[in-house]
Scaffold this motif. Structure first.
Motif, short mmCIF file in Angstrom:
data_model
loop_
_atom_site.label_atom_id
_atom_site.label_comp_id
_atom_site.label_asym_id
_atom_site.label_seq_id
_atom_site.Cartn_x
_atom_site.Cartn_y
_atom_site.Cartn_z
N MET A 84 0.83 -1.21 0.00
CA MET A 84 0.00 0.00 0.00
C MET A 84 0.87 1.26 0.00
N LEU A 85 2.00 1.21 0.68
CA LEU A 85 2.93 2.34 0.68
C LEU A 85 3.52 2.53 -0.72
N THR A 86 3.93 1.44 -1.33
CA THR A 86 4.54 1.50 -2.66
C THR A 86 3.55 1.99 -3.71
N MET A 87 2.29 1.59 -3.58
CA MET A 87 1.26 1.97 -4.56
C MET A 87 0.59 3.30 -4.21
N HIS A 88 1.12 4.01 -3.22
CA HIS A 88 0.63 5.32 -2.80
C HIS A 88 -0.79 5.30 -2.25
N HIS A 89 -1.21 4.17 -1.66
CA HIS A 89 -2.49 4.12 -0.97
C HIS A 89 -2.32 4.57 0.49
N LEU A 90 -1.09 4.56 0.96
CA LEU A 90 -0.72 5.06 2.28
C LEU A 90 0.53 5.92 2.11
N THR A 91 0.76 6.80 3.06
CA THR A 91 2.03 7.52 3.07
C THR A 91 2.78 7.11 4.34
N SER A 92 4.07 7.32 4.32
CA SER A 92 4.87 6.99 5.50
C SER A 92 4.64 8.00 6.62
N HIS A 93 3.80 8.99 6.38
CA HIS A 93 3.47 9.98 7.40
C HIS A 93 2.14 9.68 8.07
N SER A 94 1.38 8.72 7.55
CA SER A 94 0.05 8.45 8.10
C SER A 94 0.14 7.57 9.34
N LYS A 95 -0.75 7.83 10.28
CA LYS A 95 -0.80 7.02 11.50
C LYS A 95 -1.20 5.59 11.17
N THR A 96 -2.03 5.42 10.14
CA THR A 96 -2.47 4.09 9.74
C THR A 96 -1.29 3.20 9.39
N TYR A 97 -0.31 3.75 8.70
CA TYR A 97 0.89 2.99 8.33
C TYR A 97 1.57 2.43 9.58
N PHE A 98 1.70 3.24 10.60
CA PHE A 98 2.38 2.81 11.82
C PHE A 98 1.52 1.87 12.67
N ILE A 99 0.22 2.07 12.64
CA ILE A 99 -0.67 1.16 13.37
C ILE A 99 -0.60 -0.24 12.76
N ILE A 100 -0.59 -0.32 11.43
CA ILE A 100 -0.48 -1.62 10.78
C ILE A 100 0.87 -2.25 11.13
N ASN A 101 1.93 -1.46 11.18
CA ASN A 101 3.24 -2.00 11.58
C ASN A 101 3.20 -2.56 13.00
N ILE A 102 2.52 -1.88 13.91
CA ILE A 102 2.41 -2.36 15.29
C ILE A 102 1.66 -3.68 15.34
N VAL A 103 0.55 -3.76 14.63
CA VAL A 103 -0.24 -5.00 14.63
C VAL A 103 0.55 -6.14 13.99
N ALA A 104 1.22 -5.85 12.87
CA ALA A 104 2.02 -6.88 12.19
C ALA A 104 3.13 -7.39 13.10
N ALA A 105 3.86 -6.48 13.73
CA ALA A 105 4.96 -6.88 14.62
C ALA A 105 4.43 -7.67 15.81
N SER A 106 3.29 -7.27 16.34
CA SER A 106 2.70 -7.99 17.47
C SER A 106 2.31 -9.41 17.07
N CYS A 107 1.73 -9.55 15.88
CA CYS A 107 1.36 -10.88 15.39
C CYS A 107 2.59 -11.77 15.21
N VAL A 108 3.64 -11.21 14.64
CA VAL A 108 4.86 -12.00 14.44
C VAL A 108 5.45 -12.39 15.81
N LEU A 109 5.42 -11.46 16.78
CA LEU A 109 5.90 -11.79 18.13
C LEU A 109 5.10 -12.92 18.74
N ILE A 110 3.80 -12.90 18.56
CA ILE A 110 2.96 -13.99 19.07
C ILE A 110 3.35 -15.30 18.39
#
Length: 94
Positions: free
Chosen positions: A30-56
């Motif tokens: 989504m970042l590469t296709m410009h559906h998200l920007t690296s400045h959006s909170k959504t981008y970082f929230i998805i990173n948090i959820v992804a990292a949490s899932c991988v940790l689990i």
């Protein structure tokens, strides 16, 4: 706490980790296709959820290097969200 995780089937833990991988890939796409920007909170929230899932997922088959990377992603993503929620100095001058 560890007894709680021992009751979860290893295949479920692995599936949660794979979901985390999928979220990382989706977020980057989504970042590469410009559906998200690296400045959006959504981008970082998805990173948090992804990292949490991988940790689990790592609970069943622990890997220190991977756990450290996931911890870094969680900390840096929370930091980025905090920075974006803080009022900017320019806004206080207006």
């Amino acid at each position: 706490m560890s007894q709680t995780f021992q009751m979860i089937p290893p295949s479920l833990l692995e599936a949660i980790g794979v979901v985390g991988f999928g979220l990382y890939v989706l977020n980057y796409t989504m970042l590469t296709m410009h559906h998200l920007t690296s400045h959006s909170k959504t981008y970082f929230i998805i990173n948090i959820v992804a990292a949490s899932c991988v940790l689990i997922g790592l609970i069943h088959s622990f890997n220190l290097a991977s756990a450290l990377i996931q911890g870094f992603w969680i900390v840096i993503s929370f930091t980025a969200i905090f920075v974006r929620l803080r009022p900017s100095k320019d806004a206080s001058l207006a």
